[in-house]
Motif scaffolding. Structure first.
Motif, PDB file in Angstrom:
ATOM      1  N   LEU A  16      -4.720  10.494   3.980  1.00 33.76           N
ATOM      2  CA  LEU A  16      -4.503   9.187   3.375  1.00 33.76           C
ATOM      3  C   LEU A  16      -5.435   7.933   3.473  1.00 33.76           C
ATOM      4  N   ILE A  17      -6.299   7.541   2.335  1.00 35.39           N
ATOM      5  CA  ILE A  17      -7.081   6.680   2.398  1.00 35.39           C
ATOM      6  C   ILE A  17      -6.715   5.511   1.546  1.00 35.39           C
ATOM      7  N   ARG A  18      -7.587   4.652   1.254  1.00 34.36           N
ATOM      8  CA  ARG A  18      -6.990   3.337   0.434  1.00 34.36           C
ATOM      9  C   ARG A  18      -7.930   3.394  -0.949  1.00 34.36           C
ATOM     10  N   ASP A  19      -7.231   3.308  -2.271  1.00 33.42           N
ATOM     11  CA  ASP A  19      -8.186   2.874  -3.250  1.00 33.42           C
ATOM     12  C   ASP A  19      -7.923   1.526  -3.508  1.00 33.42           C
ATOM     13  N   PHE A  30      -9.311  10.274  -4.016  1.00 35.12           N
ATOM     14  CA  PHE A  30      -7.894   9.962  -3.126  1.00 35.12           C
ATOM     15  C   PHE A  30      -7.121  11.333  -3.195  1.00 35.12           C
ATOM     16  N   ASN A  86      -5.214   4.329   5.814  1.00 32.80           N
ATOM     17  CA  ASN A  86      -5.108   3.737   4.522  1.00 32.80           C
ATOM     18  C   ASN A  86      -4.864   2.068   4.990  1.00 32.80           C
ATOM     19  N   VAL A 143     -11.797   3.638   3.884  1.00 32.56           N
ATOM     20  CA  VAL A 143     -11.061   4.517   5.010  1.00 32.56           C
ATOM     21  C   VAL A 143     -10.901   3.779   6.494  1.00 32.56           C
ATOM     22  N   THR A 144     -10.110   3.944   6.877  1.00 38.41           N
ATOM     23  CA  THR A 144      -9.540   3.422   8.250  1.00 38.41           C
ATOM     24  C   THR A 144     -10.401   4.280   9.385  1.00 38.41           C
ATOM     25  N   LEU A 157     -14.136   3.567  -2.353  1.00 40.15           N
ATOM     26  CA  LEU A 157     -12.684   3.904  -1.555  1.00 40.15           C
ATOM     27  C   LEU A 157     -13.162   3.287  -0.053  1.00 40.15           C
ATOM     28  N   ALA A 179       0.964  -1.104   0.041  1.00 44.47           N
ATOM     29  CA  ALA A 179       0.086   0.033   0.062  1.00 44.47           C
ATOM     30  C   ALA A 179       0.896   1.295  -0.070  1.00 44.47           C
TER      31      ALA A 179
END
Length: 360
Positions: free
Chosen positions: A326-329, A317, A31, A338-339, A336, A21
């Motif tokens: 910062l999140i995750r694609d 993003f 992320n 997100v934590t 998307l 990641a």
């Protein structure tokens, strides 16, 4: 300098890409589903004391059977488990890899339900096990009928069930696990890496272990225990399973420092898990906030939320990243992940989403 393509690498590894990641230094990193809460000071002090003691004996190999840690893990899990039921390794990824080394391999198959944890297929590839991906129901749910039908059709040697599922957060009913177990003569692994974030009244797959010698329940200390940097994963299963894993583990695979740190943390499990309650609150804030903004937040029992209705995931993003978030694609169209972080991190994310909207 040579290239990867010029090396005599295994043919089945050619063209593969490693797991990873984005690693960026940002004010709000949401992320990779880490527990962003710091370890409580009183727990940290005891961990440091345990590490200092372990260092004094670091000239000797560690306990190969990590007996004290297995006792502590059995005590934490309860359900009548003893050290004979427990195995541990350097993160649950290594636990799952060892399960594939013991029960998978060339000529054998591993079935999972996509989308699911991307490491499953990579671990399969690394052990020469054939990866089979079955489909989920709508909203990424997985019913007993759907799961059992897929297993009956594929007849895999191993089934991996992620409960709750990563990257979708979807909970998994015990009836689905039982249906899968009854549909195969192979190994069934339930990956409960995020189970501590589920509601208190949701039973664990640990309750299904008695009488099911082919069932393995995997856990990690990375998430609920905020131990991502220490690398401790473990599983509970019939004692015969732990005997099988001894055949494939590397000698002294858990360092004395790892064993000491984990055992000390488990002695404070109540304090460590107090963080989980706040993370649940933040997860539910994210779900409610995203829904209010017009996004589709999927049902989650984990410490993250998958959300859809995103017109341009890459643009959103990047817009969040410009704001230090910062999140995750994860590559799912229009979605998307997100934590759930601290209250301040969650607020920063929701405020940024409100400012950006779905069309950055």
């Amino acid at each position: 300098m040579s290239s990867l393509e010029s090396l005599p690498i295994r043919d089945d590894l050619r063209g593969k890409t490693p797991y990873g990641a984005p690693q960026k230094t940002v004010p709000v990193a949401l992320n990779v589903n880490e527990n962003t809460h710091p370890i409580p000071e009183v727990v940290a002090r005891d961990i440091v004391t345990a590490l200092a003691s372990a260092v004094l004996g670091a000239n000797r190999y560690p306990d190969r059977e990590f007996s004290a840690l297995r006792d502590s893990l059995a005590g934490y899990l309860g359900h009548g488990l003893s050290r004979d039921n427990i195995w541990a390794a350097n993160g649950s990824n290594e636990v799952l890899q060892q399960a594939l080394q013991a029960f998978g391999g060339p000529g054998r198959t591993l079935l999972g339900f996509a989308p699911t944890y991307s490491m499953y297929s990579l671990l399969a590839s690394g052990t020469g096990t054939t990866w089979l991906a079955a489909e989920r129901d709508a909203e990424y749910e997985l019913s007993p009928a759907t799961a059992a039908a897929a297993v009956a059709k594929a007849q895999p040697d191993i089934v991996f069930l992620c409960s709750p599922n990563n990257p979708t957060g979807t909970p998994l009913a015990l009836d689905t696990i039982k249906a899968v177990y009854d549909a195969t003569d192979g190994i069934v692994v339930v990956d409960e890496a995020y189970v501590e974030f589920a509601p208190h009244d949701i039973p664990s797959a640990l309750t299904l272990l008695p009488g099911r010698e082919r069932l393995l329940v995997s856990r990690t200390m990375s998430k609920a225990f905020a131990f991502a940097g220490i690398r401790v994963g473990y599983l509970a299963a019939d004692p015969a399973v732990t005997d099988a894993l001894r055949l494939v583990r590397l000698p002294y695979h858990l360092s004395a420092l790892t064993q000491a740190a984990a055992t000390a943390a488990l002695a404070h499990s109540d304090a460590m898990l107090a963080m989980v309650d706040d993370i649940r609150v933040q997860r539910d804030r994210i779900t409610a906030g995203l829904t209010q903004l017009g996004f589709h937040a999927y049902r989650s029992h984990s410490n993250f939320v998958l959300f859809g209705g995103v017109e341009n995931p890459h643009a959103l993003f990047e817009a969040l990243l410009e704001r230090g978030i910062l999140i995750r694609d994860i590559g799912l169209p229009g979605q998307l992940r997100v934590t759930a972080g601290t209250e301040a991190e969650t607020t920063a994310f929701l405020d940024a989403m409100a400012a950006i909207g779905s069309k950055p």
